[in-house]
Design a protein around this motif. Structure first.
Motif, PDB file in Angstrom:
ATOM      1  N   THR A 183     -14.873   1.243   7.920  1.00 42.54           N
ATOM      2  CA  THR A 183     -13.817   1.757   7.052  1.00 42.54           C
ATOM      3  C   THR A 183     -13.507   0.732   5.973  1.00 42.54           C
ATOM      4  OG1 THR A 183     -11.928   0.768   8.205  1.00 42.54           O
ATOM      5  CG2 THR A 183     -12.712   2.907   9.042  1.00 42.54           C
ATOM      6  N   GLY A 184     -12.783   1.154   4.969  1.00 45.00           N
ATOM      7  CA  GLY A 184     -12.242   0.215   3.987  1.00 45.00           C
ATOM      8  C   GLY A 184     -10.894  -0.269   4.468  1.00 45.00           C
ATOM      9  N   ALA A 185     -10.087  -0.754   3.544  1.00 43.73           N
ATOM     10  CA  ALA A 185      -8.712  -1.140   3.862  1.00 43.73           C
ATOM     11  C   ALA A 185      -7.873  -0.989   2.601  1.00 43.73           C
ATOM     12  CB  ALA A 185      -8.644  -2.582   4.366  1.00 43.73           C
ATOM     13  N   SER A 208      -3.536  -7.586  10.468  1.00 43.02           N
ATOM     14  CA  SER A 208      -3.853  -6.154  10.565  1.00 43.02           C
ATOM     15  C   SER A 208      -4.545  -5.657   9.302  1.00 43.02           C
ATOM     16  CB  SER A 208      -2.575  -5.324  10.750  1.00 43.02           C
ATOM     17  OG  SER A 208      -1.783  -5.839  11.787  1.00 43.02           O
ATOM     18  N   SER A 209      -5.325  -4.560   9.456  1.00 46.89           N
ATOM     19  CA  SER A 209      -5.845  -3.837   8.303  1.00 46.89           C
ATOM     20  C   SER A 209      -5.203  -2.458   8.302  1.00 46.89           C
ATOM     21  CB  SER A 209      -7.363  -3.727   8.364  1.00 46.89           C
ATOM     22  OG  SER A 209      -7.782  -3.157   9.594  1.00 46.89           O
ATOM     23  N   VAL A 210      -4.992  -1.916   7.106  1.00 48.95           N
ATOM     24  CA  VAL A 210      -4.311  -0.631   6.972  1.00 48.95           C
ATOM     25  C   VAL A 210      -5.214   0.340   6.230  1.00 48.95           C
ATOM     26  CG1 VAL A 210      -2.264   0.561   6.076  1.00 48.95           C
ATOM     27  CG2 VAL A 210      -2.085  -1.827   6.827  1.00 48.95           C
ATOM     28  N   ILE A 211      -5.401   1.531   6.783  1.00 47.68           N
ATOM     29  CA  ILE A 211      -6.065   2.581   6.013  1.00 47.68           C
ATOM     30  C   ILE A 211      -5.118   3.765   5.858  1.00 47.68           C
ATOM     31  CG2 ILE A 211      -8.453   1.967   6.571  1.00 47.68           C
ATOM     32  CD1 ILE A 211      -8.451   4.344   8.546  1.00 47.68           C
ATOM     33  N   VAL A 212      -5.295   4.468   4.749  1.00 50.43           N
ATOM     34  CA  VAL A 212      -4.443   5.597   4.412  1.00 50.43           C
ATOM     35  C   VAL A 212      -5.362   6.783   4.138  1.00 50.43           C
ATOM     36  CG1 VAL A 212      -2.816   6.487   2.706  1.00 50.43           C
ATOM     37  CG2 VAL A 212      -2.695   4.088   3.400  1.00 50.43           C
ATOM     38  N   LEU A 265     -14.308  -3.203   5.688  1.00 48.36           N
ATOM     39  CA  LEU A 265     -14.767  -3.801   4.430  1.00 48.36           C
ATOM     40  C   LEU A 265     -13.573  -3.915   3.507  1.00 48.36           C
ATOM     41  CD1 LEU A 265     -17.927  -1.611   3.678  1.00 48.36           C
ATOM     42  CD2 LEU A 265     -17.859  -3.843   4.782  1.00 48.36           C
ATOM     43  N   ALA A 266     -13.279  -5.123   3.044  1.00 48.42           N
ATOM     44  CA  ALA A 266     -12.113  -5.268   2.166  1.00 48.42           C
ATOM     45  C   ALA A 266     -12.352  -6.408   1.193  1.00 48.42           C
ATOM     46  CB  ALA A 266     -10.862  -5.550   2.992  1.00 48.42           C
ATOM     47  N   SER A 267     -11.759  -6.285   0.017  1.00 52.51           N
ATOM     48  CA  SER A 267     -11.830  -7.392  -0.933  1.00 52.51           C
ATOM     49  C   SER A 267     -10.587  -8.265  -0.773  1.00 52.51           C
ATOM     50  CB  SER A 267     -11.965  -6.860  -2.351  1.00 52.51           C
ATOM     51  OG  SER A 267     -11.038  -5.824  -2.575  1.00 52.51           O
ATOM     52  N   ILE A 268     -10.702  -9.488  -1.236  1.00 52.15           N
ATOM     53  CA  ILE A 268      -9.681 -10.495  -0.912  1.00 52.15           C
ATOM     54  C   ILE A 268      -8.297 -10.172  -1.472  1.00 52.15           C
ATOM     55  CG2 ILE A 268     -11.270 -12.433  -0.569  1.00 52.15           C
ATOM     56  CD1 ILE A 268     -10.762 -13.249  -3.477  1.00 52.15           C
ATOM     57  N   THR A 288      -1.320   6.976   8.075  1.00 47.80           N
ATOM     58  CA  THR A 288      -1.299   5.571   7.690  1.00 47.80           C
ATOM     59  C   THR A 288      -1.525   4.793   8.977  1.00 47.80           C
ATOM     60  OG1 THR A 288       0.225   5.965   5.865  1.00 47.80           O
ATOM     61  CG2 THR A 288       0.081   3.701   6.703  1.00 47.80           C
ATOM     62  N   THR A 289      -2.626   4.070   9.046  1.00 46.38           N
ATOM     63  CA  THR A 289      -3.054   3.470  10.303  1.00 46.38           C
ATOM     64  C   THR A 289      -3.132   1.960  10.175  1.00 46.38           C
ATOM     65  OG1 THR A 289      -4.289   5.450  10.873  1.00 46.38           O
ATOM     66  CG2 THR A 289      -4.933   3.417  11.994  1.00 46.38           C
ATOM     67  N   VAL A 290      -2.406   1.284  11.058  1.00 52.10           N
ATOM     68  CA  VAL A 290      -2.357  -0.176  11.031  1.00 52.10           C
ATOM     69  C   VAL A 290      -3.123  -0.681  12.256  1.00 52.10           C
ATOM     70  CG1 VAL A 290      -0.817  -2.174  10.967  1.00 52.10           C
ATOM     71  CG2 VAL A 290      -0.101  -0.011   9.911  1.00 52.10           C
ATOM     72  N   SER A 291      -4.268  -1.318  12.017  1.00 50.34           N
ATOM     73  CA  SER A 291      -5.153  -1.725  13.113  1.00 50.34           C
ATOM     74  C   SER A 291      -5.179  -3.235  13.270  1.00 50.34           C
ATOM     75  CB  SER A 291      -6.584  -1.251  12.846  1.00 50.34           C
ATOM     76  OG  SER A 291      -6.593   0.133  12.588  1.00 50.34           O
ATOM     77  N   THR A 292      -5.091  -3.684  14.504  1.00 47.36           N
ATOM     78  CA  THR A 292      -5.059  -5.116  14.776  1.00 47.36           C
ATOM     79  C   THR A 292      -6.000  -5.435  15.929  1.00 47.36           C
ATOM     80  OG1 THR A 292      -2.698  -4.966  14.234  1.00 47.36           O
ATOM     81  CG2 THR A 292      -3.481  -7.074  15.080  1.00 47.36           C
TER      82      THR A 292
END
Lengths: 224, 476
Positions: free
Chosen positions: B208-210, B219-223, B242-245, B275-279
């Protein structure tokens, strides 16, 4: 070859003109993370009691969830059975190990119960939310054996129980509840904020319900 | 190397887009839909502008302390049992993902929508390595079947109509009854749901992205609206983010502020559905969820934007409001921009990421009407930054000779006001005389590009400056 991590940090610091050792910068960052200040909180959710329940239900219904209020936890199994019957759905449900759910008088209904995570073959699931946000009609679900994450996404119909006393005005207040339950800086594996049933507008720019997640979302608010 | 760019051929791309009737019908539809829904959502929230200021300030603060927040974030991802991999460029990011695919012996990957994946050209690399990437966002799935890039950052298949989707499904879903009815969009949706449902269970890894990375908790968050990102990350044995800084924010509260402007600006929703907050990975007591959690943090030119006149662009949260409101995007759609990011945000970001020699045409594709900046939830001064790129393009002699010659001529006169007045007066006088009969010109020397598509109105006989002097002089 040089280290990617070191290179990226060096580039950032060169661009910002910093070393990373500045005490004031370190203090600002540590302070913000520790305090987690709240920003602008919309007035909309800042209502109490009955008005908060009414706002939550109106907001959830505005995004195609259905809601019902019951007086006590003892009324929940009957409300679930009614919902399934009214929608011509089979009288089977899957749920996690949440004691608030398992302690309910399911035996008073003809519902067939299954427990644990979903393997994709369940039509109906029942979950208990940690809390819910009145501002946007949003359910807050936390992962774990009590309420497996797969139940939020795989079944066609998702029924979620919310205690009226767990309704909060805004997302910031929901984070306070998460921190009380798990500790500051500690998180369950997943926190799912759910606002209405699954949808997509990717075909012909028309919003259609039931994309990959549940086609219907029913919320039972327990007042007692 | 990143995804292949046709940005240098912007003009040819745009000409082709203008002549595509399917595309033009789709663009006509989006022109009103997105704008009306956003406006209605903004009207319902009196604090919207205050939240925009708050969101801008949060990102500015984060960017100014990005090194330290990255350290905090990395520490907290590790503490939750996850791993962080740093990638300087697209090639490095692809290699990290492919290594992880090998580590988990992956045959297929379920993918949530990720613009970073598009930016690094991940799908092609996975296919070449024998790992099948399955896009699960409905729009991404459709364009994957068509072997096309996305034409919009949040509505990747906005350029495609339902009849085209039906044809693609019939072409690819050959295991289904050829006589089935697919004329309703809901039937197409149901078919995609059934086909993709199987893929989630078959996938060995989920990618997934973030939308956000949270330093406080790692945590990363996807919407998403569909729930595809959640199924992609929940069912496989490993989850790769996958996320950019620049996706970092300090705290959960900070993410909550920006979330309030994100969905409203993007689709006019108050909140997206999920809205999902993953840790981190699955905990010992968890009955479901991925067994491993990896974050690939991509720089790819962003750290070099810090401290420059393009730093503000790093506040972008990829809502798409700028392109939804852009008259140029409305006319030519997203593919004409020729790389991953279209519209005003793409016109600013593309030259930064792939070089002004390749992306330098894009900042010229603007009328400078300013709508993009006025609707940007992060208050990014997009027109100003496009102007910076135009200056750089000119300085680096990348502008076409005719334009440089014209600008040179204009600046010669502009620096000599008396001569300028004389010359414009003579020109306007001549044009006025010549065009008096018809009131307009069907053709003018040196202005063929204009008169090819529309008439040039004949001047009234005087210059603006002369009239200004006359009228103001009369009143004073």
């Amino acid at each position: 070859m040089t280290d990617a991590r070191a290179d990226i940090f060096a580039n950032i610091r060169r661009s910002l003109g910093v070393t990373g050792n500045e005490a004031t910068r370190r203090m600002e960052v540590a302070d913000r993370v520790a305090r987690a200040p709240r920003g602008v909180i919309p007035q909309r959710g800042q209502v109490a009691d009955e008005a908060r329940v009414a706002l939550f239900r109106a907001q959830a219904e505005a995004v195609q969830a259905t809601t019902v209020a019951v007086d006590s936890v003892a009324d929940v199994p009957a409300a679930v059975a009614n919902y399934l019957r009214d929608h011509n759905l089979p009288a089977t449900i899957r749920m996690g190990g949440d004691l608030r759910l398992t302690a309910m008088p399911w035996g008073d209904t003809a519902l067939e119960l299954k427990h644990g995570p979903s393997d994709g073959n369940d039509l109906n699931a029942v979950s208990h939310s940690l809390c819910a946000i009145a501002e946007t009609g949003t359910l807050v679900m936390t992962a774990g054996p009590d309420n497996p994450t797969t139940l939020n996404f795989l079944p066609d119909n998702h029924i979620v129980i919310v205690n009226a006393r767990d309704l909060v005005g805004d997302m910031e207040e929901a984070w306070s509840k998460v921190r009380i339950a798990y500790g500051k800086g500690e998180m369950p594996r997943v926190v799912n904020f759910i606002t209405g049933p699954s949808r997509s507008a990717d075909i012909g720019q028309t919003m259609l319900l039931g994309a990959h997640g549940p086609r219907s979302l029913h919320v039972i608010v327990v007042k007692g | 190397m990143t995804a292949h760019a046709t940005s240098p051929q912007f003009k040819a791309n745009a000409t082709r887009a203008l002549a595509d009737p399917n595309l033009q019908a789709a663009l006509l539809k989006m022109r009103t839909g997105f704008i009306d829904r956003r406006a209605a959502a903004v009207d319902r929230l009196p604090e919207f502008d205050a939240l925009r200021d708050s969101a801008r300030d949060i990102k500015n603060h984060t960017l100014a302390h990005l090194d330290l927040y990255l350290e905090e974030y990395e520490r907290n991802v590790r503490a939750a049992g996850g791993q962080v991999h740093f990638a300087r460029d697209a090639e490095e990011a692809r290699r990290i993902v492919l290594d992880l695919c090998r580590r988990y012996d992956a045959k297929t990957a379920a993918k949530g929508k990720s613009m970073i994946s598009e930016e690094i050209g991940l799908n092609q690399a996975m296919e070449a390595a024998g790992v099948a990437p399955v896009e699960t966002d409905l729009g991404e799935y459709i364009i994957q079947l068509r072997n096309e890039p996305p034409s919009h950052i949040i509505a990747p298949a906005v350029h495609i109509n339902p009849e085209q989707v039906e044809a693609d499904f019939r072409r690819v879903h050959t295991h289904l009854d050829p006589a089935r009815d697919l004329h309703e969009p809901t039937q197409l949706l149901t078919e995609a749901r059934q086909v993709l449902r199987r893929k989630y269970f078959e996938a060995d890894i989920g990618i997934t992205g973030a939308n956000f990375l949270i330093a406080e908790t790692g945590s990363s968050v996807i919407v998403t609206n569909e729930g595809n990102g959640d199924l992609s990350q929940t069912l496989p044995k490993a989850h790769i983010v996958l996320a950019s800084i620049e996706k970092l924010v300090p705290t959960l509260e900070d993410a909550s502020q920006i979330l309030r402007v994100l969905a409203r600006s993007a689709t006019g929703q108050e909140m997206s559905v999920y809205t999902t907050v993953s840790t981190g990975p699955r905990r010992q007591s968890d009955p479901d969820g991925p067994g491993a959690y990896h974050v690939v943090l991509l720089d790819n030119g962003r750290s070099a934007m810090l401290g420059t006149q393009f730093q503000d662009m790093l506040r972008c949260i990829r809502c798409g409001a700028c392109m939804n409101h852009c008259p140029v995007y409305h006319a030519v759609g997203g593919h004409a921009y020729g790389w991953v990011y279209p519209g005003p945000m793409g016109a600013v970001l593309t030259p930064s990421l792939i070089g002004v020699d390749k992306g330098g045409q894009l900042p010229n594709a603007s009328t400078f009407c300013g709508r993009c900046e006025s609707v940007c939830p992060m208050k990014i001064p997009l027109p100003k930054m496009m102007r910076h790129w135009r200056e750089r393009e000119f300085e680096r002699h990348l502008t076409p000779a005719a334009v440089r010659y014209g600008l040179g001529l204009w600046s010669f006169f502009a620096r000599r006001p008396a001569l300028y007045r004389l010359a414009t007066r003579a020109a306007m006088g001549t044009l006025s005389l010549a065009g008096r009969a018809r009131g307009r010109f069907r053709w003018l020397p040196l202005a063929g590009g204009w008169t090819k598509y529309r008439d040039f109105p004949a001047p009234q006989g005087d210059t603006f400056q002369a009239r200004w002097r006359k009228e103001r002089g009369g009143r004073a």
